[in-house]
Design an enzyme around this catalytic site. Structure first.
Site, PDB file in Angstrom:
ATOM      1  N   LYS A 196      33.744   1.732  22.258  1.00 49.49           N
ATOM      2  CA  LYS A 196      34.893   2.597  22.026  1.00 49.49           C
ATOM      3  C   LYS A 196      35.970   2.359  23.096  1.00 49.49           C
ATOM      4  CE  LYS A 196      32.029   3.904  18.855  1.00 49.49           C
ATOM      5  NZ  LYS A 196      31.138   5.044  18.992  1.00 49.49           N
TER       6      LYS A 196
ATOM      7  N   ARG B 198      18.224 -12.435  28.793  1.00 57.47           N
ATOM      8  CA  ARG B 198      17.772 -11.117  28.317  1.00 57.47           C
ATOM      9  C   ARG B 198      17.552 -10.169  29.493  1.00 57.47           C
ATOM     10  NH1 ARG B 198      12.667 -10.148  27.244  1.00 57.47           N
ATOM     11  NH2 ARG B 198      12.232 -12.167  26.272  1.00 57.47           N
TER      12      ARG B 198
ATOM     13  N   TYR C 269      26.302  12.784  18.642  1.00 61.96           N
ATOM     14  CA  TYR C 269      26.698  11.679  17.760  1.00 61.96           C
ATOM     15  C   TYR C 269      25.628  11.546  16.666  1.00 61.96           C
ATOM     16  CZ  TYR C 269      27.722   6.864  16.410  1.00 61.96           C
ATOM     17  OH  TYR C 269      28.020   5.731  15.703  1.00 61.96           O
TER      18      TYR C 269
HETATM   19  C1  LIG Z   1      29.738   5.257  18.801  1.00 65.08           C
HETATM   20  C2  LIG Z   1      28.990   6.249  19.605  1.00 65.08           C
HETATM   21  C3  LIG Z   1      27.656   6.033  19.958  1.00 65.08           C
HETATM   22  C4  LIG Z   1      26.887   4.821  19.480  1.00 65.08           C
HETATM   23  O1  LIG Z   1      27.396   3.664  20.075  1.00 65.08           O
HETATM   24  P1  LIG Z   1      27.332   2.186  19.365  1.00 65.08           P
HETATM   25  O2  LIG Z   1      28.067   1.343  20.343  1.00 65.08           O
HETATM   26  O3  LIG Z   1      28.005   2.308  18.044  1.00 65.08           O
HETATM   27  O4  LIG Z   1      25.887   1.856  19.249  1.00 65.08           O
HETATM   28  C5  LIG Z   1      27.031   6.981  20.752  1.00 65.08           C
HETATM   29  N1  LIG Z   1      27.683   8.079  21.175  1.00 65.08           N
HETATM   30  C6  LIG Z   1      28.960   8.320  20.842  1.00 65.08           C
HETATM   31  C7  LIG Z   1      29.607   9.566  21.337  1.00 65.08           C
HETATM   32  C8  LIG Z   1      29.654   7.420  20.055  1.00 65.08           C
HETATM   33  O5  LIG Z   1      30.929   7.673  19.724  1.00 65.08           O
END
Ligand SMILES: *Cc1c(COP(=O)(O)O)cnc(C)c1O
Length: 403
Positions: free
Chosen positions: A219, A69, A122
């Site tokens: 992403k 952790r 977001y």
């Molecule tokens: C997807 C996304 C997030 C959140 O990220 P997770 O990995 O889904 O928790 C934050 N900011 C942007 C711009 C995103 O596209």
């Protein structure tokens, strides 16, 4: 939660800071495995570590691994790679982008603090900050897109944090990172930039004065739609100061997920170069299409945004949003007529995806809040993968014919 380096292995002999990003993406974090010489380091799938003989000495030097952790070599490897690509001293990885962001809020904010944040965030980031502002009595100064250029007049000596995304989701508006960094510096507050959409391939906010860069590594960094992860990069001193809170909150990345992230990062340069090409080809063609009312693409909103994008971005990315003539029904017909591009939320993977933001990423907002941000009901957000651009364009043309 993964400091840079694995602590017990020397830096990769073949890697130099002067190397180009595509080279660094392949080699960062690849300290050689001293036991077997494996080219790909093993996954440290362990929760805990044996105490070294010289425990207190090693702990003093911050070299000891205790518990996953807190820190694990698989996490450190991914964190080091992202830090290197962003030009940062250090990095940390988290179990999601939201874990990274909520860890920032918990580490840097106290009850009653003032936050200056772009309104166009977001969806979950916006709702988390709004929720915390009620619970912690934060005063959040929401900056509308039109007010972004005068952010220096919105900050006050009481501002404790500035938060910005550029390009924004899903409207792909571009905001001036240098201007926000100057406003932050003027009041001595950190500027946190969510660089998920741009990726370090196209934009490095630290070079424009940002204090911390955050990623939903789910992403483009992971890049294959198979791992949820987050990252934070900045100065060693700042991240070390936040570590105790990070460890207590517990949003650390699982070692196997860290391995998948490291594997994805190796190809981020190749993938994003292709995605940049496809995004541009689609934006240019659809801007002239009779069934498309508006195309959102970084720099397309105004001449001023084009200038800002040209200055701070080396590529515009593979995200394009289109507003269909005919509103939500047309958007639904379009989504269902696509055959290669798949209807799904999320973005940044090798496969192309389409979603209707009003019904997915921004459904928590009221219709008025969406309207103010330019998120029409007939908007479709497209995330291009690495398929052949001609095949993707053919799919889009055919689906538009059926709307
Ligand atoms: C997807 C996304 C997030 C959140 O990220 P997770 O990995 O889904 O928790 C934050 N900011 C942007 C711009 C995103 O596209």
């Amino acid at each position: 939660m993964g400091t840079e380096g694995t602590g017990d292995a020397p830096a990769h002999r073949g890697r130099r800071a002067s190397h180009a990003l595509d080279t660094l993406a392949v080699h960062s974090g690849d300290a050689p495995d001293l036991n077997a010489g494996a080219v790909v380091p093993p996954i440290y799938q362990t929760t805990t570590f044996r105490f070294p003989a010289e425990f207190s000495e090693a702990r003093e030097k911050g070299e000891v691994h205790l518990y996953t952790r807190h820190r694990n070599p698989s996490q450190s490897r991914a964190a080091e790679a992202i830090a290197t690509l962003e030009g940062a001293e250090a990095g940390r990885v988290f179990s999601s982008g939201m874990a990274a962001l909520s860890s920032v809020f918990f580490s840097l904010l106290r009850a009653g603090d003032e936050v200056v944040a772009l309104e166009d965030l977001y969806g979950n980031t916006f709702s988390l900050l709004r929720e915390l502002s009620e619970r912690w009595h934060l005063s959040v100064r929401w900056v509308r897109a039109e007010e972004s250029a005068s952010v220096d007049q919105i900050v006050t000596p009481k501002t404790r944090l500035l938060l910005l995304e550029s390009p924004t989701n899903p409207t792909l508006r571009v905001h001036d990172l240098d201007r926000w960094a100057r406003a932050a510096a003027a009041v001595g507050a950190p500027l946190v930039v969510d660089n998920t959409f741009a990726t370090p391939v196209n934009q490095r906010p630290l070079a424009h004065g940002a204090t911390l860069v955050m990623h939903s590594a789910t992403k483009y960094l992971g890049g294959h739609s198979d791992v949820i992860a987050g990252a934070l990069v900045g100065s060693s001193a700042m991240l070390e100061g936040m570590d105790t809170m990070f460890h207590s909150l517990g949003g650390s990345l699982d070692p196997f997920a860290a391995f998948l992230l490291s594997r994805g990062i190796k190809t981020v340069g190749l993938r994003v170069h292709r995605q940049n090409e496809t995004g541009r080809a689609v934006a240019e063609e659809l801007a002239r299409h009779p069934r498309v009312g508006r195309v959102c693409y970084p720099g397309s909103a105004s001449a001023e945004e084009e200038r800002i994008a040209a200055r701070q971005m080396s590529g515009r990315g593979g995200m394009v949003s289109i507003v269909l003539q005919g509103g939500a029904p047309a958007a639904h017909r379009f989504m269902h007529a696509l055959t290669l591009v798949q209807p799904a939320s999320s973005l940044g993977g090798v496969e192309s995806l389409a979603s209707v933001p009003a019904e997915t990423s921004h459904r928590q907002l009221t219709p008025e809040e969406r309207q103010r941000r330019g998120i029409d009901d007939g908007m479709v957000r497209l995330s291009f993968g690495i398929e052949d651009p001609a095949d993707l364009l053919a799919d889009l043309r055919e689906a538009l014919r059926k709307t």
